[in-house]
Structure formats: structure tokens, C-alpha cells
Design a protein around this motif. Structure first.
Motif, short mmCIF file in Angstrom:
data_model
loop_
_atom_site.label_atom_id
_atom_site.label_comp_id
_atom_site.label_asym_id
_atom_site.label_seq_id
_atom_site.Cartn_x
_atom_site.Cartn_y
_atom_site.Cartn_z
N GLN A 16 -50.42 27.87 -7.12
CA GLN A 16 -51.58 28.70 -7.41
C GLN A 16 -51.98 28.57 -8.88
O GLN A 16 -51.12 28.61 -9.75
CB GLN A 16 -51.26 30.17 -7.11
CG GLN A 16 -51.33 30.49 -5.63
CD GLN A 16 -52.71 30.29 -5.04
OE1 GLN A 16 -53.72 30.44 -5.73
NE2 GLN A 16 -52.77 29.96 -3.77
N MET A 46 -62.07 30.35 -5.68
CA MET A 46 -61.99 31.19 -4.48
C MET A 46 -63.12 30.94 -3.48
O MET A 46 -62.88 30.80 -2.29
CB MET A 46 -62.02 32.66 -4.90
CG MET A 46 -60.92 33.01 -5.89
SD MET A 46 -61.12 34.64 -6.62
CE MET A 46 -60.76 35.67 -5.22
N THR A 79 -62.90 39.42 -7.30
CA THR A 79 -62.79 40.86 -7.60
C THR A 79 -62.09 41.01 -8.95
O THR A 79 -61.59 40.04 -9.51
CB THR A 79 -61.98 41.60 -6.51
OG1 THR A 79 -60.69 40.98 -6.40
CG2 THR A 79 -62.67 41.53 -5.16
N VAL A 92 -59.26 42.08 -9.79
CA VAL A 92 -57.85 41.66 -9.90
C VAL A 92 -57.71 40.16 -10.16
O VAL A 92 -56.65 39.70 -10.57
CB VAL A 92 -57.02 41.99 -8.63
CG1 VAL A 92 -56.95 43.48 -8.39
CG2 VAL A 92 -57.51 41.27 -7.41
N ASN A 93 -58.76 39.39 -9.91
CA ASN A 93 -58.69 37.95 -10.13
C ASN A 93 -59.14 37.54 -11.53
O ASN A 93 -59.02 36.37 -11.91
CB ASN A 93 -59.57 37.21 -9.12
CG ASN A 93 -59.26 37.59 -7.69
OD1 ASN A 93 -60.00 38.32 -7.06
ND2 ASN A 93 -58.15 37.11 -7.20
N PHE A 104 -48.90 37.13 -1.20
CA PHE A 104 -49.91 36.42 -1.95
C PHE A 104 -51.27 36.64 -1.29
O PHE A 104 -51.47 36.33 -0.12
CB PHE A 104 -49.62 34.91 -2.02
CG PHE A 104 -50.69 34.22 -2.78
CD1 PHE A 104 -50.72 34.28 -4.15
CD2 PHE A 104 -51.75 33.62 -2.12
CE1 PHE A 104 -51.76 33.73 -4.87
CE2 PHE A 104 -52.80 33.07 -2.82
CZ PHE A 104 -52.80 33.13 -4.20
N ARG A 122 -55.66 36.32 -1.78
CA ARG A 122 -56.69 35.66 -2.57
C ARG A 122 -57.46 36.67 -3.41
O ARG A 122 -57.74 36.43 -4.56
CB ARG A 122 -57.61 34.86 -1.64
CG ARG A 122 -56.90 33.65 -1.02
CD ARG A 122 -57.66 33.08 0.13
NE ARG A 122 -57.81 34.07 1.17
CZ ARG A 122 -58.77 34.08 2.07
NH1 ARG A 122 -59.66 33.11 2.07
NH2 ARG A 122 -58.85 35.02 2.98
N SER A 123 -57.82 37.79 -2.83
CA SER A 123 -58.46 38.84 -3.61
C SER A 123 -57.99 40.17 -3.06
O SER A 123 -57.30 40.22 -2.04
CB SER A 123 -59.98 38.71 -3.56
OG SER A 123 -60.45 39.03 -2.27
N ALA A 124 -58.36 41.24 -3.74
CA ALA A 124 -57.80 42.55 -3.38
C ALA A 124 -58.03 42.96 -1.92
O ALA A 124 -57.09 43.31 -1.23
CB ALA A 124 -58.32 43.61 -4.34
N PRO A 125 -59.27 42.91 -1.42
CA PRO A 125 -59.48 43.56 -0.12
C PRO A 125 -59.01 42.76 1.09
O PRO A 125 -59.12 43.24 2.20
CB PRO A 125 -61.01 43.75 -0.06
CG PRO A 125 -61.57 43.13 -1.27
CD PRO A 125 -60.51 42.39 -1.98
N VAL A 126 -58.51 41.56 0.90
CA VAL A 126 -58.23 40.73 2.08
C VAL A 126 -56.75 40.75 2.45
O VAL A 126 -55.91 41.15 1.67
CB VAL A 126 -58.68 39.26 1.84
CG1 VAL A 126 -60.12 39.22 1.40
CG2 VAL A 126 -57.80 38.56 0.83
N MET A 151 -58.86 29.85 6.85
CA MET A 151 -59.49 29.90 5.53
C MET A 151 -58.50 30.31 4.43
O MET A 151 -58.76 30.13 3.26
CB MET A 151 -60.68 30.86 5.55
CG MET A 151 -61.95 30.24 6.09
SD MET A 151 -62.54 28.85 5.08
CE MET A 151 -63.45 29.72 3.78
N GLU A 169 -49.57 39.34 -5.39
CA GLU A 169 -50.09 38.40 -6.38
C GLU A 169 -51.45 37.92 -5.92
O GLU A 169 -51.72 37.84 -4.73
CB GLU A 169 -49.15 37.20 -6.52
CG GLU A 169 -47.84 37.56 -7.20
CD GLU A 169 -47.00 36.32 -7.46
OE1 GLU A 169 -47.58 35.25 -7.71
OE2 GLU A 169 -45.77 36.45 -7.39
N TYR A 170 -52.28 37.56 -6.90
CA TYR A 170 -53.66 37.20 -6.59
C TYR A 170 -54.03 35.87 -7.21
O TYR A 170 -53.43 35.47 -8.21
CB TYR A 170 -54.62 38.28 -7.10
CG TYR A 170 -54.27 39.65 -6.59
CD1 TYR A 170 -54.73 40.07 -5.34
CD2 TYR A 170 -53.45 40.51 -7.33
CE1 TYR A 170 -54.40 41.32 -4.85
CE2 TYR A 170 -53.11 41.76 -6.84
CZ TYR A 170 -53.58 42.17 -5.60
OH TYR A 170 -53.25 43.40 -5.12
N VAL A 171 -55.05 35.23 -6.67
CA VAL A 171 -55.60 34.01 -7.27
C VAL A 171 -56.06 34.35 -8.69
O VAL A 171 -56.63 35.43 -8.91
CB VAL A 171 -56.82 33.50 -6.46
CG1 VAL A 171 -57.53 32.37 -7.22
CG2 VAL A 171 -56.40 33.02 -5.09
#
Lengths: 835, 300
Positions: free
Chosen positions: A687, A725, A748, A750-751, B185, B187-191, B260, B296-298
Motif C-alpha cells: 500500500q 483510489m 475521505t 482519513v486518506n 485494511f 480503502r476509505s472510511a465508509p467502505v 473492486m 488502516e487506510y489508503v
């Protein structure tokens, strides 16, 4: 080499009759903020009109299929349904939309709904109109459509083969082709010390995901034979030009209105096919208002995506110092199922043909193809970001390959400050800028030397850390004359904006500007400009935002696009305010029995006023307005032309380009963004993480630094989202895989990394205020993040060949690299050394 | 984005809810936090004929910690669990609760709803399978206690009868020398997470693993207990080598699908990485260290 022609662009002079700059340049809070943060914004979907109906589209689940049958009978029978529309029916009610492209492009029959076949997933095939949105949704499910699937075309490579045609009437999928060639490319390659060959590069499809989806209300009034729209289209005068011939009504019968818009970023420019359907639905119901509020899934599938572009067979010539002397490449743009605003993107990239670099010899073979994907629309950084990304990849790949550090590579190739204004090989004039200075500031902000040391130490520990630079130009205030390079018969050129400044009958200063702000803060910057002209404060200026055919000012170019409000929009507003000031001065001189030269503008005990410096007598705005509108007996005849309602049209100083040579000035100003990112790729999760991020922007004189910084933050988020993303991906059957936010994952908080922000000012010599448009930001982070990844992974044999990079794609790139992918991607020759 | 028409019923007790489920038939559904159900209904992917709202049943959101146990009412919200004393005592619960979707979802979404939904990408299933967890259910035949392993049968499928509801989730406190971690892990918060890994292990004084559970989320129809990975640690000293072997075994245990969020082979690589890290964190926590972990996030 042939001598380069310098395109003449007149230097702008600031008109004399204007007060000192007190408000322009100040970071005042936005006037519109109060309304917007309190939920008092007025958006299309908030409007409820008497008798209003709701439309719902039935959309294709296939990417490419023949329509065998559409049966709306069950839907029509549902109580509460007022009428239905099918593509076949719509075909009988309209003409296909005009096409901007020449030749084969003219053969495309783009109807507002699919007629015989569907060409992308989400293509509307039928619509139902009902008393409530819920009934419309229920009814839409009852429409039965039978399809016969066809093989979908989903890549530039497939489209070029012309084996399956998206539009058989075109006879090809190649929508436009042209060669942009300048200097002496072959000679430069012969004389090169190094020639770097680069394999396929790909700029992916992404969008902007505005908070507010497309929305509109149409009323086709059968009494007046006028169509009234309230919409969030961001370029209404352009939409009207498409709607008028399609619907068969005079352009003056189409009334457009907009107010608050929740983001647009360009992609709402092409929502006019839906505007056509809504008008037809209104007509069919006898003139009732018809509202369409798009859902997010519809937006992701079928509104507009950004342009996808593939770069083939790139050759780069360099001298022994790593200075690029020539580039030769073949670019294929994918505009999706229908061109609509395209093929304008096939020339708009040429506004930044050499990017920030001095390369003189360039040959780019530009193709555009149609595919079975969602039609594209101008997406923030439109068409230039693809070219800038390509050039930045070229710089990085050449630098890494030749062992020249990426900062040095840029310093050796940047156009220098003392060369400004700089004429590019294709005749564009970069107005001002100091790219090397910006890079130096960026390095200072991020702590370049320190990071270099950390990077070296981390590499010893086996960590993949990269430092990337992205050099980005945001070309603003476009010359529509460049459309002639696409189609010599295009009936438009230049650029203009109109504004009205008036003293209303009770003395209120009112400005209407006809721009279509979607968050850019136009009400604030307009008020700052007018406040300075009149010597008052911005809160005393009422600004009417949005487009309104009947009430606000506009020209055929009016809209909010192409980074131009600070130049074109404010020039019109400034011009109108100066005219108003002159009228007020004439009037006040008579009223106060003073000489105009003795008058001063300011705020007195009775509010805003004009006073005689010598006698200290003054008249306030109410008094002035009263003299014209209410209490005007005895006014001398020489003042009868004073209306206190002053319209000004700003014309950008453009010529029509030389269409044969594809040469001329395509845009007026060039804001710049130099970003630096420190990126780490995790060795176990693959990542990418952004460890530090600096943005330096230069948009000439800033009108409002707070708004500029906000734009930079927004653009940076958008670009990081795009790079890491967001991807409008399709599967091999033509299914759009990112039709919800769970799949598209817009960035978002957090990214987001923390942003280090730096600012420089290189005033534009071509705008009255020295400002440059800067709303698009040119997708700076896409180039920057890719550069960081390239730096992190070059030693592992990875070439960053796509603008979209995820842990998954990096994982696979490393696997390919270990099986010799690098050698296929990049090859170096040394022609001069071999002699 | 309007749900298909449905009727709405507010239950005052779980008994009443159960009765309503019987009366209203197979197409009726229970509404707890609604964070999965409502979006599915708006997209018309779920079309219940009736909703039975249990949010007004008193006492159903309590979090209690009697002797050696933690009891979460079915309606305990993720946000409440995040800040509960229970989660402070058992860090893996905080790892999980603090990173579920975004703040709005955590304020509304419930632990009972999440388990009953049995989404293969849900966070609670994977987390709680590392602990001794039982689900207290109530229905017309009365109460029954079901071990979590038995409770989730398949993707989106539990053993609950149509007229049966979750009352409480009971978790046995792990011993003192036990530590755990949940890493996901996203990708973003809401997913939903791309891959998640939960580990709870107990050490003796010499870093010998006395007990361990390793569970993988998002890479199968249900959360997967990676038993071979556990065997690589059980009874052995937990060090770089055994951790690596356990991570490799977990990679083999995963049954991911490409989507995805990522390709199947990438997800396997991610499983190995997350399991390795989760074991590392669990070991440090078992030794009494305070370690931050979770989602953890992208990008960062």
C-alpha cells in the motif's frame, strides 16, 4: 530551424478610475458561507413548483446491445404515472444534437435517449413521469426492455481496430485525428545524445463526484412557447446552443437559471441531454414542471467521466546533459459512447503542449475514439492533466534511466523566469512564472535534504520510499478559437464575460455576473473588486450569483469552466463597476456643484457616499439613486444618459489560431502548481502511504488568499484520490464497476496527508489585476504521487505506467518487474555515441 | 432512491417483536441500527414487506461486565462499545469498534445487527471468533445460547429462525497473559475492508503460545478460522520464524474473490501481511504493552 513566431497578446492596462486596492488581496471570509453552512442554500432539488412532476429513467444494463423491444404499458398503467417516453418516441420529437467534430463525427446521431441500440451501461432507454418520485421509481421497474447483446468496445486498442463499431453510421470508431508537429523532430533525434523509448502509458478514467448530483426542472410553457430551466448545468449558454436546434426552438426561447450548486468540476457541462428529455416530458404533460434529481448510481454510471488517454510508442531525444530536445508520441483519447463536448479535448491539451519545459521539437499524433463507456465531460484539469501527466512521466523515466536526479532533471528543462512571457512551439504564450523558484520553495517546505537522507537510510533497511515532484500548469481563460483546429467551421472563437453593476433605486449596490459558481466563492471575490472600485466594503455589495437569462448578465461564453473567473469574470465586473463609478461621479458633481476631480468615494455618516474634498459636502448612494429614479425633475439634459445600471463585456485579447499549422495562443493565463510528495510503499501490504506533502501554487495576484488556499486543498484531495483510489473501471462485459461510493471510494479525510502550503505571486501581464485563473489545479497530485511511486520503485524495476496505482496494482507491477517488465517498457539508445 | 413500500411496526419487547415476525411472515425484517438494511432497501436490493423496529425495546443496548464475562446488548452501538470499559480491557474490541465505517455508522450501527446480518466483510464476526463468544437468542420457544462458531452458517445466513432475535452477545474474558489485535485494511472510511485479520493469543512467561485463534475476514463466505496458522504457533515460541509460518498458512487458508477491492492473489498477500502484524501486536499486548492498532487506510 524555422524562426518561431511570437503570438501577439496585448498587455492589459488597469483602467484609471478605480479606488486603491483595500479589499482585493485580503483573506476575507466568504460571503456565501453563512447561507451555505446554515443549510440555507437554494439548490434545484429544494424547489417545489405547483403541479410539479418527477421523471425517472430506465437505463441499459448492457454496455452495448440492440434494443429489441421496449414495453411501457405496465408502467403507464400504474396510478400516479402521467406519461412515459421511449427512445423511439423521442427520436420523432427532436433532431440529433449537433456535433462539434468534423467529417465522421458529423454522422453520429446523438439523441437524448437510446433509440435502436444502447452504447454504454446506464444509457437511458425510457423514462416515466409521475406525480411523485416514488411512483416514478416504482413505474420505471415495470418497463420491460428486451436487448440483444453486442460485443462491447472497452479500450482504445480495441476501438482502433474498427472491428466492432460503436456507431456504425460513422464507419469507424476514430472520432478525430490530427498531427501536432512543431520544430524539426527528426533532426533532433539524429543529433540526440540519448534516445529513450517508452512503452504504453495510460491515464485512467476518473470523475469528480460533486456532492450534488445533476438536477434540473424544465417547464415547456405552451402559452409562451418558451422552455424554462432551473438547473445546475455549469455552462448554460453552451447547453442552450445544443438544446435549441435539437428541440427546434429559438435559442431566445430557452431560459436558463441556476443558483447554488453543490460542486461541478466541469462534468455538469454535458448534462444537456437530460435537459432535453425533461423539456420533452414537460411538453407531453401539457407544460407541467418536470424535475429530475439524479441518483448517485446514475451519476457514476451515466453522467460524465473524465477523459481516458493512452500513450503509445513514445520516443524522447535528449542532449548529453539530459535536456529534452524532442518528443514523438502517439496519443489516443477515449471519449466514451458520445463525443458531446468532444473532440475539443483533442486540442485543449495543446494549451500545455510542452508542459513546464523548453522542448522545441514535438510531434504528437492525436486520435480520439468512441467506446462503450460513459460519455466523457470536461473534468477538472480537463485534457491538460493527461498531457501534463504524460510529460511528467517522460521526465521521470528519462531522469531515472539516465541517472539524473528528478529535481535536477526539472531544473535543466524548466522554462526559466527570464524567458517569460514564453511562446511555446505551438504559439501559446505562458504569461509569467518561476517554476525553479517554486520548486525551491517546495523543497524548503518539505525539508528536501532531510528527506533525501532519511530516504537513503530507509533504503538500507529495505524500505521503499520515494520523493516525487509534480510540475503542473493550470491554463485559464480559454480561446474558443482553438475549436477551429478541431473543426474549421466551428462558429465560435475568443472568450468573453459580461457583468452588470448598478445602483438600485434605493441606493443598493448590486452586481450580477452570470457566472455559475459551484463553490468557488464568486460572490466574495466579486464584492472585493467592486468594494475597491467604489471605496466601500464587500458587505455593502449585493452579488447575484448564478445564471439567469432574464435577470443577470451573460454572453455566449458565460459559464464557470476553464479557470477564468479571476481574469475574465472579474474583468467584466471591474469594468462594469468602473462605468458605474463614472456615472455616479458625473451625477454627484452636478448634485454637489463640484468638479469630478475633487470627488472622493467612501463611507460617511450616512453610509456609502461621494463627497467633495474641498467643501466636505457629500451625497449618499440613496440620494444619488433618487436623482435618477425618483426625484429627477430639473436634471440637466447632459445627464439623461446616466442609468446607474452599467453593463460591461470583457473580451479576452485573442486571435483565431492558424488552423493549418495548429498554431496560436489558446489560453490567456498560466497558473502553476509545484507539488512534492514523499511516498512509501509498504513492503508487505504494497500500500502506498504519503509521508509528507507540499504544495506551492502561483496564480499571479491573488484576489482572496483564503479562497485560493481552499482551492489548492480541494484540488490536492481530488488528485490524491484519483492517483490512489478513484477509478471508473469497467469489466470485460462493459459493466461499470464503480457505480456506488463503496466501489468508487472517493477520497475521505482519513486518506489525506497533512498539507504544507506555499504560495508565490508572478502577476500576469495579460489581466488587468495581474490575476490568473486557478480553479482546476491541473490534477497536480496525480503527477506528483506517480513521481513519488516511480522514485520509490525504480530500483525494483517498476515503471509507473498508469495514473491509477493501488496496493494491488503495485503488487502486480513488482511481479511483472521480476520477470523482466522493465526492459519491455523502457529502452535507451545513444545515437551519437555509436558514431 | 426510495425503498419499496413496507409497513412499519414498533416492538416494545423482544417477545412482541418475535410475535410480529410470525404474524407478518417471511418478508418481514427486524430493524436494529439499519446501517446495512436501510441502504439495501433504498437501492431496492432488499424489499421487506414489513419492518419491526426493536430500537424502542428497553435495556437492549446495555454493556455489562459481570464476573469474567462481557455482555453486550444486541443494540449496543459500535460507538458505545468503542468507549466502553470492556473495550478498554480487551483491546481487540476497541480495534474493531473504533474503525467500523464512519462516525455516523458507528453511532447507529449495532453489534447484534452486525452479527445477525452475517456479512462476509463484517468486522464483528472475525473479531469475536477469536474470543469465547456466545449469542443469546430469544424466540417463541424461549431462550437459547449459541456459540458464535455455530451461529453464522454462511454468507448473510445465521441459524436464527425467522421469528428469533438476538438478545445479547456474551464474551468470556481472556486470561491476563492474553493479547489480541484486529487489523483491517480499508480503502476509505465508509467502505468495507479489503481484508481483515483478528488474532488473540495467550503466552506463558517465556513467549510460548499456550492458546491462539486466528480469524480472517472478507476472504470467504464467512470469517475463516485459520487453524493451520494457529497450529504453527500453538505450543511453540512466538518469534519471527513461527510468525512467518503462521502468516503463510493464513495466506493458504484464505479463499478470496477478485473485486473492486483487489484481486484474489493480492488479497492473499494482504492476508499474510495483516496476520503477521496482528500476531506481532497481539504478542506485545499479551506482554502488557499498550499498542495502537486497528484500521488502516489508503494514503496514510
Amino acid at each position: 530551424m524555422a524562426t518561431t513566431l511570437r503570438t501577439k497578446t496585448k498587455k492589459a492596462k488597469a483602467p484609471a478610475a478605480s479606488g486603491p486596492a483595500k479589499w482585493v488581496g485580503q483573506p476575507i471570509r466568504r460571503k456565501e458561507e453563512d447561507r451555505l453552512v446554515r443549510g440555507k442554500g437554494i439548490f434545484v432539488d429544494d424547489q417545489k413548483l405547483t403541479g410539479m412532476l418527477h421523471i425517472r429513467f430506465v437505463r441499459s444494463s448492457y454496455g452495448h446491445a440492440k434494443i429489441v423491444k421496449v414495453d411501457v404499458s405496465k408502467a403507464a398503467a400504474l396510478p400516479g404515472v402521467v406519461c412515459t417516453l421511449t427512445g423511439a418516441e423521442v427520436k420523432g420529437m427532436v433532431k440529433p444534437f449537433i456535433e462539434i467534430g468534423p467529417d465522421v463525427g458529423q454522422k453520429i446521431a446523438d439523441y437524448p435517449m437510446a433509440v435502436d441500440k444502447v452504447t454504454f451501461q446506464g444509457d437511458p432507454v425510457a423514462a416515466v413521469v409521475a406525480e411523485t418520485r416514488m411512483i416514478a421509481e416504482d413505474a420505471a421497474e415495470l418497463v420491460e426492455v428486451e436487448y440483444e447483446p453486442l460485443p462491447p468496445i472497452l479500450s482504445a486498442e480495441e476501438a482502433l481496430k474498427d472491428e466492432t463499431l460503436v456507431h456504425p453510421e460513422m464507419g469507424t470508431n476514430r472520432n478525430w485525428h490530427g498531427v501536432f508537429e512543431y520544430g524539426n523532430v527528426e533532426k533532433a533525434f539524429k543529433q540526440a545524445a540519448h534516445v529513450v523509448h517508452i512503452g504504453r502509458l495510460h491515464f485512467h478514467r476518473f470523475s469528480s463526484t460533486p456532492l450534488e448530483n445533476n438536477a434540473m426542472i424544465a417547464v415547456w410553457d405552451s402559452r409562451s412557447e418558451r422552455i424554462e430551466y432551473w438547473s445546475n448545468n455549469s455552462f448554460p449558454s453552451f447547453a442552450a446552443q445544443f438544446l435549441s436546434p435539437a428541440l427546434g426552438v429559438g435559442i431566445d426561447q430557452i431560459l436558463m437559471k441556476s443558483f447554488d450548486i453543490g460542486g461541478g468540476f466541469g462534468i455538469k457541462i454535458t448534462n444537456y441531454p437530460y435537459m432535453a428529455v425533461c423539456a420533452l416530458a414537460s411538453r407531453k404533460t401539457g407544460g407541467l414542471p418536470v424535475k429530475w434529481a439524479e441518483t448517485r448510481t446514475e451519476h457514476m454510471q451515466a453522467s460524465a467521466h473524465g477523459n481516458e488517454r493512452t500513450f503509445f510508442g513514445t520516443r524522447v531525444a535528449l542532449d548529453k546533459n539530459g535536456v529534452i530536445t524532442a518528443i514523438d508520441s502517439r496519443h489516443v483519447d477515449d471519449c466514451g459512447a458520445y463525443p458531446r463536448y468532444e473532440p475539443l479535448g483533442c486540442v485543449i491539451w495543446a494549451q500545455v503542449l510542452p508542459a513546464a519545459y523548453r522542448v522545441k521539437n514535438v510531434r504528437i499524433d492525436m486520435n480520439q475514439v468512441v467506446t462503450n463507456k460513459c460519455p466523457v465531460g470536461p473534468n477538472r484539469g480537463y485534457s491538460r492533466m493527461q498531457q501534463l501527466w504524460f510529460m511528467e512521466r517522460v521526465l521521470d523515466i528519462c531522469g531515472h534511466t539516465l541517472g539524473i536526479s528528478i529535481d535536477e532533471m526539472r531544473l535543466r528543462n524548466y522554462i526559466r523566469k527570464d524567458e517569460m512571457p514564453y511562446t511555446t512551439p505551438n504559439g501559446c504564450v505562458y504569461d509569467s512564472g518561476d517554476y525553479a523558484g517554486m520548486l525551491a520553495l517546495g523543497k524548503k517546505l518539505i525539508g528536501w535534504d532531510d528527506w533525501k537522507k532519511k530516504q537513503a537510510a530507509a533504503r538500507k533497511d529495505g524500505r521503499w520510499i520515494g520523493i516525487g515532484i509534480g510540475s503542473t500548469l493550470d491554463s485559464g481563460t480559454n480561446n474558443f478559437g482553438q475549436a477551429r483546429i478541431i473543426n474549421n467551421f466551428a462558429p465560435f472563437s475568443g472568450q468573453s464575460k459580461a457583468a452588470i453593476a448598478k445602483l438600485d433605486i434605493y441606493g443598493e449596490v448590486v452586481v450580477s455576473m452570470g457566472s455559475v459558481p459551484q463553490g468557488q466563492g464568486h460572490e466574495t471575490t466579486a464584492a472585493q473588486v467592486v468594494a475597491d472600485v467604489l471605496g466601500i466594503s464587500p458587505d455593502l455589495v449585493r452579488v447575484k450569483p448564478g445564471f439567469d437569462t432574464e435577470q443577470n448578465a451573460y454572453t455566449g461564453h458565460t459559464g464557470t469552466y476553464a479557470s477564468q473567473f479571476a481574469v475574465a469574470g472579474l474583468s467584466a465586473i471591474h469594468g462594469a463597476a468602473v462605468k458605474l463609478r463614472k456615472e455616479m461621479a458625473r451625477l454627484a458633481a452636478w448634485a454637489l456643484k463640484a468638479k469630478e476631480k475633487d470627488l472622493e468615494f467612501g463611507i460617511g455618516a450616512q453610509g456609502p457616499e461621494v463627497r467633495d474634498k474641498r467643501t466636505k459636502k457629500s451625497i449618499n448612494y440613496w440620494g444619488l439613486a433618487n436623482l435618477v429614479n425618483v426625484n429627477n425633475a430639473g436634471m440637466p439634459e447632459n445627464l439623461w444618459d446616466v442609468t446607474l445600471n452599467c453593463r460591461h463585456v470583457y473580451h479576452a485579447p485573442f486571435q483565431i489560431p492558424d488552423t493549418k499549422r495548429k498554431y496560436g495562443n489558446l489560453t490567456l493565463t498560466y497558473a502553476a502548481q509545484i507539488h512534492i510528495a514523499v511516498v512509501e510503499v509498504d513492503r508487505e501490504t504494497f500500500q502506498p502511504k504519503i509521508l509528507a506533502y507540499a504544495c506551492v501554487d502561483d496564480c499571479g495576484r491573488t484576489i482572496n488568499p483564503r479562497i485560493v488556499e481552499g482551492q489548492v486543498h480541494g484540488c490536492t484531495a481530488h488528485g490524491i484520490g484519483a492517483a490512489l483510489m478513484e477509478n471508473c473501471a469497467y469489466d470485460s462485459d462493459g459493466n461499470m464497476l464503480a457505480s456506488t461510493f463503496s466501489d468508487y471510494t472517493p477520497i475521505t479525510a482519513v486518506n489525506m496527508p497533512d498539507l504544507l502550503y506555499g504560495h508565490m505571486e508572478s502577476p500576469s501581464p495579460f489581466s488587468y489585476n495581474g490575476a490568473k485563473g486557478m480553479g482546476e489545479g491541473g490534477a497536480a497530485p496525480v503527477h506528483t504521487v506517480c513521481a513519488g511511486l516511480q522514485d520509490a520503485l525504480y530500483s525494483s524495476g517498476v515503471i509507473i505506467d498508469d495514473s491509477h496505482n493501488t496496493g494491488d496494482s503495485i503488487f502486480h507491477a513488482l511481479q511483472r518487474a521480476s520477470s523482466g517488465g522493465f526492459a519491455i517498457m523502457v529502452r535507451v539508445e545513444h545515437p551519437r555515441a555509436s558514431r | 432512491m426510495y425503498a419499496y413500500p413496507f409497513s412499519y411496526h414498533r416492538a416494545k419487547s423482544l417477545a412482541e417483536a418475535s410475535k410480529l415476525l410470525q404474524q407478518l411472515g417471511d418478508e418481514s425484517r427486524v430493524l436494529a441500527g439499519g446501517q446495512s438494511l436501510i441502504p439495501l432497501m433504498k437501492m431496492r436490493l432488499a424489499r421487506p414487506s414489513a419492518l419491526i423496529d426493536i430500537n424502542f425495546v428497553p435495556g437492549l443496548a446495555d454493556i455489562q461486565s459481570p464476573n469474567g464475562e462481557l455482555r453486550f446488548g444486541a443494540l449496543a452501538r459500535h460507538a458505545d462499545i468503542e468507549v466502553s470499559e470492556a473495550a478498554a480491557a480487551i483491546p481487540i474490541l476497541n480495534d474493531c469498534a473504533a474503525g467500523i465505517a464512519d462516525v455516523q455508522v458507528r453511532n447507529q450501527g449495532t453489534i447484534g445487527g452486525s452479527l445477525a446480518e452475517a456479512d462476509p466483510s463484517g468486522d464483528w464476526g472475525a473479531t469475536l471468533l477469536t474470543l469465547e463468544t456466545s449469542v443469546q437468542c430469544t424466540g417463541p420457544q424461549g431462550e437459547r445460547s449459541i456459540a458464535l462458531e455455530e451461529f453464522i452458517k454462511d454468507a448473510y445466513t445465521t441459524v436464527l429462525a425467522h421469528d428469533e432475535l438476538v438478545r445479547e452477545i456474551i464474551v468470556k474474558r481472556p486470561p491476563k497473559s492474553s493479547g489480541g489485535a484486529y487489523l483491517a485494511f480499508k480503502r476509505s472510511a465508509p467502505v468495507y475492508a479489503t481484508v481483515s485479520a483478528a488474532v488473540q493469543l495467550t503466552l506463558d512467561g517465556k513467549d510460548i503460545c499456550k492458546d491462539v485463534r486466528i480469524v480472517l475476514g472478507c476472504v470467504g463466505l464467512t470469517a475463516i478460522r485459520a487453524k493451520q496458522a494457529e497450529a504453527e504457533l500453538h505450543g511453540k515460541k512466538v518469534d519471527g520464524k513461527t510468525i512467518q509460518r503462521a502468516a503463510e498458512a493464513a495466506r493458504e487458508a484464505a479463499e478470496p474473490q477478485s473485486d473492486m477491492r483487489g484481486s484474489a492473489d493480492y488479497k492473499r498477500a494482504l492476508v499474510a501481511a495483516l496476520v503477521k502484524r496482528a500476531i506481532g501486536t497481539a504478542v506485545r499486548r499479551a506482554r502488557g504493552e499498550r499498542v495502537e492498532a486497528g484500521h488502516e487506510y489508503v494514503g496514510r
